[in-house]
Motif scaffolding. Structure first.
Motif, PDB file in Angstrom:
ATOM      1  N   UNK A  25       0.825  -1.214   0.000  1.00 36.40           N
ATOM      2  CA  UNK A  25       0.000   0.000   0.000  1.00 36.40           C
ATOM      3  C   UNK A  25       0.860   1.265   0.000  1.00 36.40           C
ATOM      4  N   UNK A  26       2.178   1.102   0.008  1.00 39.61           N
ATOM      5  CA  UNK A  26       3.077   2.255  -0.022  1.00 39.61           C
ATOM      6  C   UNK A  26       3.205   2.969   1.305  1.00 39.61           C
ATOM      7  N   UNK A  27       2.959   2.262   2.407  1.00 40.77           N
ATOM      8  CA  UNK A  27       2.980   2.893   3.727  1.00 40.77           C
ATOM      9  C   UNK A  27       4.285   2.692   4.483  1.00 40.77           C
ATOM     10  N   UNK A  28       5.305   2.101   3.798  1.00 35.27           N
ATOM     11  CA  UNK A  28       6.597   1.882   4.438  1.00 35.27           C
ATOM     12  C   UNK A  28       7.695   2.485   3.568  1.00 35.27           C
ATOM     13  N   UNK A  46      16.883   3.290   7.925  1.00 30.30           N
ATOM     14  CA  UNK A  46      15.779   3.917   8.664  1.00 30.30           C
ATOM     15  C   UNK A  46      14.466   3.554   7.999  1.00 30.30           C
ATOM     16  N   UNK A  47      13.541   3.068   8.800  1.00 31.37           N
ATOM     17  CA  UNK A  47      12.216   2.694   8.310  1.00 31.37           C
ATOM     18  C   UNK A  47      11.201   3.717   8.776  1.00 31.37           C
ATOM     19  N   UNK A  48      10.306   4.102   7.899  1.00 27.88           N
ATOM     20  CA  UNK A  48       9.169   4.929   8.260  1.00 27.88           C
ATOM     21  C   UNK A  48       7.918   4.096   8.010  1.00 27.88           C
ATOM     22  N   UNK A  49       7.135   3.866   9.032  1.00 29.08           N
ATOM     23  CA  UNK A  49       5.944   3.022   8.918  1.00 29.08           C
ATOM     24  C   UNK A  49       4.733   3.845   9.304  1.00 29.08           C
ATOM     25  N   UNK A  50       3.760   3.914   8.393  1.00 31.80           N
ATOM     26  CA  UNK A  50       2.531   4.670   8.674  1.00 31.80           C
ATOM     27  C   UNK A  50       1.465   3.717   9.195  1.00 31.80           C
ATOM     28  N   UNK A  52      -2.139   4.111  10.315  1.00 28.33           N
ATOM     29  CA  UNK A  52      -3.284   5.014  10.383  1.00 28.33           C
ATOM     30  C   UNK A  52      -2.842   6.461  10.329  1.00 28.33           C
ATOM     31  N   UNK A  53      -3.083   7.226  11.406  1.00 24.41           N
ATOM     32  CA  UNK A  53      -2.729   8.645  11.452  1.00 24.41           C
ATOM     33  C   UNK A  53      -1.396   8.890  12.163  1.00 24.41           C
ATOM     34  N   UNK A  54      -0.553   7.839  12.285  1.00 23.86           N
ATOM     35  CA  UNK A  54       0.718   7.967  12.989  1.00 23.86           C
ATOM     36  C   UNK A  54       1.840   7.407  12.119  1.00 23.86           C
ATOM     37  N   UNK A  55       2.983   8.080  12.127  1.00 20.11           N
ATOM     38  CA  UNK A  55       4.169   7.587  11.433  1.00 20.11           C
ATOM     39  C   UNK A  55       5.251   7.317  12.472  1.00 20.11           C
ATOM     40  N   UNK A  56       5.777   6.086  12.457  1.00 25.22           N
ATOM     41  CA  UNK A  56       6.846   5.699  13.371  1.00 25.22           C
ATOM     42  C   UNK A  56       8.121   5.549  12.551  1.00 25.22           C
ATOM     43  N   UNK A  57       9.175   6.247  12.967  1.00 29.99           N
ATOM     44  CA  UNK A  57      10.469   6.153  12.296  1.00 29.99           C
ATOM     45  C   UNK A  57      11.414   5.374  13.198  1.00 29.99           C
ATOM     46  N   UNK A  58      12.011   4.317  12.636  1.00 31.94           N
ATOM     47  CA  UNK A  58      12.921   3.463  13.403  1.00 31.94           C
ATOM     48  C   UNK A  58      14.229   3.271  12.648  1.00 31.94           C
TER      49      UNK A  58
END
Length: 96
Positions: A25-28, A46-50, A52-58
């Motif tokens: 879905x293009x959310x990572x 570095x991963x960005x994972x969406x 819902x309405x939150x993005x977590x960067x790890x």
């Protein structure tokens, strides 16, 4: 290691099939680029994972094929969590 497998093993996403769906879905993102489930990742990425309405960067700290639940949090470091602002739909005024 494949992105979808890392997400499952690290328990950032509980199931590999769900990790694949989220990636499709293009959310990572990996290092700022939208990535597929089959993308190869490495330590330091570095991963960005969406979610819902939150993005977590790890940041990936360790790659292992299997880990115990207690060890899974050592596979990554959360750099930031940010909420996305909801975009309010614009109302069209039909009164003319």
């Amino acid at each position: 290691m494949r992105l979808d497998k890392f997400l499952k093993v690290s328990r950032l996403i509980k199931r590999r099939t769900l990790a694949k769906e989220v990636a499709d879905q293009g959310r990572i993102t990996v290092n700022g680029k939208v990535s597929k489930a089959s993308s190869v990742i490495k330590v330091g990425d570095e991963l960005g994972i969406r979610f819902g309405q939150k993005v977590v960067t790890t940041r990936i700290e360790m790659l292992k094929e299997t880990v115990k639940k207690e060890e899974s949090i050592m596979m990554y470091t959360i750099l930031k969590e940010e909420r996305l602002e909801k975009v309010e739909p614009e109302f069209i005024d039909d009164e003319d």
